[in-house]
Design an enzyme around this catalytic site. Sequence first.
Site, PDB file in Angstrom:
ATOM      1  CE1 TYR A 140      -3.744   2.440   0.926  1.00  0.00           C
ATOM      2  CE2 TYR A 140      -2.343   3.118   2.753  1.00  0.00           C
ATOM      3  CZ  TYR A 140      -3.456   3.323   1.955  1.00  0.00           C
ATOM      4  OH  TYR A 140      -4.277   4.397   2.199  1.00  0.00           O
ATOM      5  CB  ILE A 170     -10.574   8.769   7.092  1.00  0.00           C
ATOM      6  CG1 ILE A 170      -9.480   9.485   6.286  1.00  0.00           C
ATOM      7  CG2 ILE A 170     -11.863   9.590   7.084  1.00  0.00           C
ATOM      8  CD1 ILE A 170      -9.848   9.745   4.835  1.00  0.00           C
TER       9      ILE A 170
END
Length: 318
Positions: A140, A170
């Site tokens: 990632y 988030i």
Amino acid sequence: MKRILIVGAGGQIGSELTTYLRGIYGHDRVVATDVRECKEMAAQGPFEVLNALDATAMASAVARHRCDAIFNLVALLSAVGEKNPQMAWQINMGALMNSLEVARQHHCALFTPSSIGAFGPTSPKDRTPQDTIMQPTTIYGVCKVTGELLSNYYHTKYGVDTRSVRFPGIISNVTLPGGGTTDYAVEIYYEAVKKGRFTCPVPGDVYMDMIYMPDALRACVELMEADPAKLVHRNSFNLASMSFTPEIICAEIRKRMPDFEMTYDIDPVKKAIAESWPNSLDDTCAREEWGWKPEWDLARMTDDMLEVIRRRFPVEVR
Ligand code: SER
């Protein structure tokens, strides 16, 4: 931005960014697309099923809707990426490369999120600087660093208006994240409301940067609307809001739910990833170059998360 194409609109960010952008720019001017049908989004405004790996289909959507900005939100997150690194590369980089090419050919601005995951164990841990060592140890992160470089390349080589932020984890309450290392900080609120207890997969003392969705949405728009003459950086800006450990968020929930219990069942992959990421980022450049300023802190976010989730699950036992 006059007409916007969102790619990957059905995910954690897209499901809220679509509504947010439609509120600002008009429902008809924000075209949501995702690989899966999203009925709610289609009811609000233009929606198309679109596979981001199909460059021709993406170019056609941009041309038909006369878009001048693209938000590419397609990504496999950090923990799930480790289960199939080849697929993570193919999806994360394929969607970005197509977005960059479509943006170049159709003169669109392009926003692509980067992440705290672009940093790795050799980056300075505390108040990680904007420009520093970036040697991530996840696929990632490798995709995010490559994506930042590629986006800057498209800006300098072709003049494409590429902009990006390095998002912290988030926290949100509309669509669950999937397969990320910071997901625990979302799940903990749902489990607190639904079950009164939570089993945490990352160690209690690991700090990671986090941000509440309303601040994340505002950051996207403020950066894309910023005066380009003031931008020294582009891909990608450190963004900071709050930094905490599982123990700290647990204590914050206990202030409101004294019986809340947290135990641990450590996921070794998530532990290794969490420990390789910064404790906190230095977001001075975002503040200076486009006026970034977070509005939510842990206490206020916790009040809001618990209230919203309680409304959604009113009959569950607490
Ligand atoms: N939320 C992401 C993850 O945990 C980081 O950007 O993978």
